[in-house]
Design a protein around this motif. Sequence first.
Motif, PDB file in Angstrom:
ATOM      1  N   THR A   1      16.197   2.417  -0.876  1.00 46.32           N
ATOM      2  CA  THR A   1      14.941   2.226  -0.267  1.00 46.32           C
ATOM      3  C   THR A   1      13.960   1.447  -1.271  1.00 46.32           C
ATOM      4  O   THR A   1      13.090   1.995  -1.691  1.00 46.32           O
ATOM      5  CB  THR A   1      14.390   3.443   0.193  1.00 46.32           C
ATOM      6  OG1 THR A   1      14.339   4.423  -0.974  1.00 46.32           O
ATOM      7  CG2 THR A   1      14.701   4.174   1.361  1.00 46.32           C
ATOM      8  N   THR A   2      14.678   0.227  -1.020  1.00 51.82           N
ATOM      9  CA  THR A   2      13.704  -0.891  -2.144  1.00 51.82           C
ATOM     10  C   THR A   2      12.465  -1.332  -1.224  1.00 51.82           C
ATOM     11  O   THR A   2      12.299  -1.124  -0.169  1.00 51.82           O
ATOM     12  CB  THR A   2      14.556  -2.128  -2.450  1.00 51.82           C
ATOM     13  OG1 THR A   2      15.024  -2.850  -1.080  1.00 51.82           O
ATOM     14  CG2 THR A   2      15.682  -1.816  -3.251  1.00 51.82           C
ATOM     15  N   LEU A   3      11.705  -2.031  -2.264  1.00 51.19           N
ATOM     16  CA  LEU A   3      10.423  -3.058  -1.322  1.00 51.19           C
ATOM     17  C   LEU A   3      10.846  -3.729  -0.241  1.00 51.19           C
ATOM     18  O   LEU A   3      10.727  -3.762   0.889  1.00 51.19           O
ATOM     19  CB  LEU A   3       9.779  -3.706  -2.428  1.00 51.19           C
ATOM     20  CG  LEU A   3       8.952  -2.975  -3.376  1.00 51.19           C
ATOM     21  CD1 LEU A   3       8.289  -4.098  -4.373  1.00 51.19           C
ATOM     22  CD2 LEU A   3       8.061  -2.078  -2.798  1.00 51.19           C
TER      23      LEU A   3
ATOM     24  N   ILE B   1       0.648  -1.253  -0.038  1.00 52.34           N
ATOM     25  CA  ILE B   1      -0.062   0.050  -0.010  1.00 52.34           C
ATOM     26  C   ILE B   1       0.878   1.179   0.240  1.00 52.34           C
ATOM     27  O   ILE B   1       0.719   2.081  -0.660  1.00 52.34           O
ATOM     28  CB  ILE B   1      -1.065  -0.205   1.302  1.00 52.34           C
ATOM     29  CG1 ILE B   1      -1.880  -1.225   1.123  1.00 52.34           C
ATOM     30  CG2 ILE B   1      -1.718   1.235   1.388  1.00 52.34           C
ATOM     31  CD1 ILE B   1      -2.757  -1.393   2.388  1.00 52.34           C
ATOM     32  N   LEU B   2       2.138   1.173   0.825  1.00 52.44           N
ATOM     33  CA  LEU B   2       2.799   2.512   1.093  1.00 52.44           C
ATOM     34  C   LEU B   2       3.652   2.727  -0.512  1.00 52.44           C
ATOM     35  O   LEU B   2       3.795   3.748  -0.781  1.00 52.44           O
ATOM     36  CB  LEU B   2       3.780   2.549   1.743  1.00 52.44           C
ATOM     37  CG  LEU B   2       3.111   2.360   3.388  1.00 52.44           C
ATOM     38  CD1 LEU B   2       4.191   2.170   4.427  1.00 52.44           C
ATOM     39  CD2 LEU B   2       2.377   3.960   3.506  1.00 52.44           C
TER      40      LEU B   2
ATOM     41  N   VAL C   1       6.468   3.547  -5.956  1.00 53.28           N
ATOM     42  CA  VAL C   1       6.386   5.065  -5.854  1.00 53.28           C
ATOM     43  C   VAL C   1       6.835   5.563  -4.566  1.00 53.28           C
ATOM     44  O   VAL C   1       7.059   4.632  -3.563  1.00 53.28           O
ATOM     45  CB  VAL C   1       4.912   5.552  -6.085  1.00 53.28           C
ATOM     46  CG1 VAL C   1       4.275   5.057  -7.231  1.00 53.28           C
ATOM     47  CG2 VAL C   1       3.953   4.911  -4.944  1.00 53.28           C
ATOM     48  N   GLU C   2       6.764   6.846  -4.274  1.00 53.18           N
ATOM     49  CA  GLU C   2       7.285   7.378  -3.068  1.00 53.18           C
ATOM     50  C   GLU C   2       6.007   7.272  -2.198  1.00 53.18           C
ATOM     51  O   GLU C   2       4.870   7.517  -2.593  1.00 53.18           O
ATOM     52  CB  GLU C   2       7.405   8.832  -3.168  1.00 53.18           C
ATOM     53  CG  GLU C   2       8.980   9.125  -3.761  1.00 53.18           C
ATOM     54  CD  GLU C   2       9.218  10.650  -3.992  1.00 53.18           C
ATOM     55  OE1 GLU C   2       8.280  11.571  -3.430  1.00 53.18           O
ATOM     56  OE2 GLU C   2      10.335  11.017  -4.609  1.00 53.18           O
TER      57      GLU C   2
ATOM     58  N   LEU D   1      -0.997   9.208  -0.945  1.00 54.81           N
ATOM     59  CA  LEU D   1      -1.847   8.541  -0.058  1.00 54.81           C
ATOM     60  C   LEU D   1      -3.100   9.044   0.311  1.00 54.81           C
ATOM     61  O   LEU D   1      -3.958   8.222   0.693  1.00 54.81           O
ATOM     62  CB  LEU D   1      -0.773   8.714   1.279  1.00 54.81           C
ATOM     63  CG  LEU D   1      -0.971   7.311   2.334  1.00 54.81           C
ATOM     64  CD1 LEU D   1      -0.739   6.029   1.291  1.00 54.81           C
ATOM     65  CD2 LEU D   1       0.185   7.584   3.165  1.00 54.81           C
ATOM     66  N   THR D   2      -3.526  10.195   0.436  1.00 56.00           N
ATOM     67  CA  THR D   2      -4.454  11.097   0.962  1.00 56.00           C
ATOM     68  C   THR D   2      -5.738  10.855  -0.207  1.00 56.00           C
ATOM     69  O   THR D   2      -6.744  11.311   0.114  1.00 56.00           O
ATOM     70  CB  THR D   2      -4.436  12.434   1.061  1.00 56.00           C
ATOM     71  OG1 THR D   2      -3.645  13.134  -0.295  1.00 56.00           O
ATOM     72  CG2 THR D   2      -3.438  12.606   2.110  1.00 56.00           C
TER      73      THR D   2
END
Lengths: 221, 854
Positions: B675-677, B215-216, B590-591, B225-226
């Motif tokens: 910052t990978t999955l 999800i993130l 994505v970020e 996200l919003t």
Amino acid sequence: MVSVPALAACSGPLSTLDPAGASAGLIAGLWWVMLLGAALITTFVFALLLLAWWRKPAVGPDERVWTMGLGVGFTLTVLVGLVGYGFWVGERIVARDDGALRVSAHARQWEWEFTQPGPDGAPLVTQDVLYIPAGRPFDIEITSSDVIHSFWVPRLGGKMDAVPGRTNVARLMADAPGIHEGLCAEFCGIGHSVMRFTVVVYEEGAFPDLSEIAAETGEQP
Amino acid sequence: MTDTTPPSPMAPTTALHSGPEAETTIRANAGQRALRLHRELTEVWADLPGLRGVFMSVNHGTIGRRFMATAFVFFAIGGVLAMLIRAQLATPRGDFLDTALYNQIFTMHGTIMMFLFAIPMLEGLALWLLPKILGARDMAFPRLSALGYWCYLFGGTTILLSLLAGVAPDSGWFMYTPMSGRVHTPGINADVWLLGITFVEISAMAAAVEITVTILRCRAAGMALTRMPLMGWYLLGTSVMMLVGFPPLILGSILLEVERAFDWPFFDVARGGDPLLWQHLFWLFGHPEVYIIFLPAAGALSTLIPILSRTPILGYGAVVASVLGLVFLSFGLWVHHMFAVGIPNMALGLFSAASALVAVPTAVQVFVWIGTMWKGRPELSLPMLHVMGFFLTFVMGGLTGVMLAIVPFNWQAHDTAFVTAHLHYVLIGGFVFPMMAAITYWMPLLSGRWRVSGLGEAAFWLIVVGFHGTFFIMHLTGLLGMPRRIDIYPDNPEWVLPNLVSSIFSMVLAMGFALFAFDIAMQALFGRRSQRNPWQAPTLDWAMALPAPAYNFASLPGPGKDEAGALLALARGEGLVPGAPRGWRETLVVEPGTGRPDHVAALPTNTMLPLATAAVIGSFFALMLAGLYVLTPLAIAAIIAMVWRWGAVMGTDRDHPPVEAAPGLALPLHWHRRTTLAYGGAVATLVADATLYACLIFGVGFLSVVAPGWPAPPSGLPAFLAAALSCLALAALLAGSVAARRVEARRASPAARPTAMIGVAAGLVAVVALAGVGFALDDPRRHARDALRGVLLGFALVHAVIATLFALRAWADARAGRLGATRRGAAPVWRLWQDYALATTAASALLVGLQEAL
């Protein structure tokens, strides 16, 4: 008038709705108030739901009426009132340090051993029968020597667990002489279903004849 | 939340993308032939044919369907057990089952429904659905999905077999000690529960980690996200609760199993333990669990109600706020399961208020749903009928829940049939009805077929009538004093009629569920082909062919192409990262906040590893169950060997050119990102691990303050030796942390390899020093304090071993040329883990030091 047969259906030797003591009475009152409130709220919500099918779309209250008004405002009002009422009842039925009569209930798989003042005032140990005077509050010390049990006399008041290693105290009172039933409410193994006991309430100063009671309840004193 | 405009499901022009202008400049790729793209992607994404496909699939669609189908089988089995219970209770002297078997059956009914039906069902729905609504091709960790499924299947089957062998758990589904301890349950019944459920919970933790990260990070380009679909918020709430909610249960199960197997006293009052510690740990899990089950179901409602009412949801911000409120509040009310254990009245008041308060966010959602229906034009389709079933049931369940939150009433109703009625109203109302709505709604996407008319409605009415007929009167049965978990009631004629009514209607309920299953099977087999987007939904899950292809989207959604109307454009490859030109399973990362494209992840493909890993983990649990403790190190070695192989595909020995995700948008592949999955997954795992550690510290505090058998006997710990060894271990762990940083900093130079070897050596020193402390400890069987010290040490040892393995991984990466200027291999995760191991070991050492000093 409709409530008369309904109330008749509520009686029974283990019925919480047929109170025979102050504590059970307060809680039964709490229940009837909550039942009424719940019935009203359910009707209200179902009515809103039904209306959704029969009204013209797009004309209706603003979003904030639903979220802040009903969701937060209405719910919170009801909850504050109810929690306050519940706390008030709770404060009136918990054990206090006021020198009330003390008896004890010791649970083990699958029987109860009670210690209470006997006919001569000296401690009397009994199996599965508890003797208490009418109209006088008493504190019952509840202990267990094996697994967790729970002491419960529904017509007198709420249950309290018997936990190995600790002594829990419950405050109860029976209004009038008579015989009440009690049981273990926490699952405790093979004999859980039959871990019952009897509470004999006698007129203060008139301790009953043990053999007579034994004949009546089928229990050995 | 108030300043954001909710996504408008009905207006295709209102795209989900919001913020930075950069995103609106993502240009469309050139259109291609959709059929060619479909073939190219299917080649890469499809399961293998035949049995290899059964064993090697890692695709979220396949795994999600398996989870749901298996969960439904367990639901049917749990339902049969429920029928046996009702048959026994239909008459006061039922001699249908003997008491011992009856106890196994009600324990198994609860256990199966909670752990083998509800949780796996929601995991299956999340795995299958999430990438589709977020606009991704798969979950973040496909192999973890498959591992979770096999652990669930093996663990669940073991538990089920125990029932056939007559040694099923029989202490009730919450397994209270001392009933479940060795003295009162000498057989393996309790071990089956503790080991089997812990095995199954590997799947819950795996799902929690990957749902969170998916999800993130695996959303459509530009989906902030919003502004993500509400289902995303609900499942994020669910997965965070699972990360924090399951560790107390796992810790409790480990402690109880260690007590049963090795006689370390955590719950034995005579030696400083306390049965209430189990209750706290169990309900610290058990209450959030109720909301873990409810949230995905509520997410389905928040998705379905607006679509089936042809209007956007009323109050997106309010719904998100109430989801967050539920997540927060649900951790503050576990004590309402323990109102009768003898807790001071003031504390009870606090928990009572918190328990009542949780009704507020729930009420907000209920009124939002009704308000949405007022605003729109609801249509009474079959999913909507199940939504109505939800309202009819859940509202009453919620109200009895508020009643039970009121302490004095709880003292009367606790452990009676009233609670049984309440929990079925909440779970069937709040989970099963919404799930039936969800399944009937998404069946066209699942099967590609439209329903066979008539049967579904009949099933619905049977279920509604059967359910309320069974459980409504059970409230009264409880108030008339009937406790839970009894098998006979010969002296209580007043309970006969209500029980008979419940038993008769329960058969109606069972028929309803059977008809529901039959209807779904009919639809899958004989339904006519469904048209695309049969509900005219605006959401991304319908922007694909029916049934959903293995790869979901031929090209990935982005700004302007983020709703169902983009179906053809996406199929033609006009979205991001079209096709599979490199032969890899690629999805966009994505970020977390903005949804700005960050990199492209190449996900693992079909492999036997998850099945093999689940099998060796299973061998560990089997050896524990058989009591062959001396052989367990073999299983642990096999697990380590398997997990080592997982790392093999996680690096690359060369630099890859960036991927042209869209014209002018070149994105690096995941090997070139820090910052990978996987890094996100490591952080999520540590959140869960830290919760477990916090629960362990809570256990130490709880027992030393509350348990009766304290203070503990004088400690025989040799102060100097223990302190010296602990300091050596801490120094070695610190050296490992420094080495991890150095390896990452020098990744492009030949110095990385010897530095990693220093990390390995430091790790080994730490392991040896900690093992040395073990020999200095007092006999853990003596007292709970000593047993807890043993557990703290075991925790430190396990983490030091894993840190050493990470160091070895970094060394292997360096040796294989997997490190480079932009390629970091396992070094960032090693550093994270090493720091965590150092921090927790230091905290444990400090705690024991304080115990010794005071």
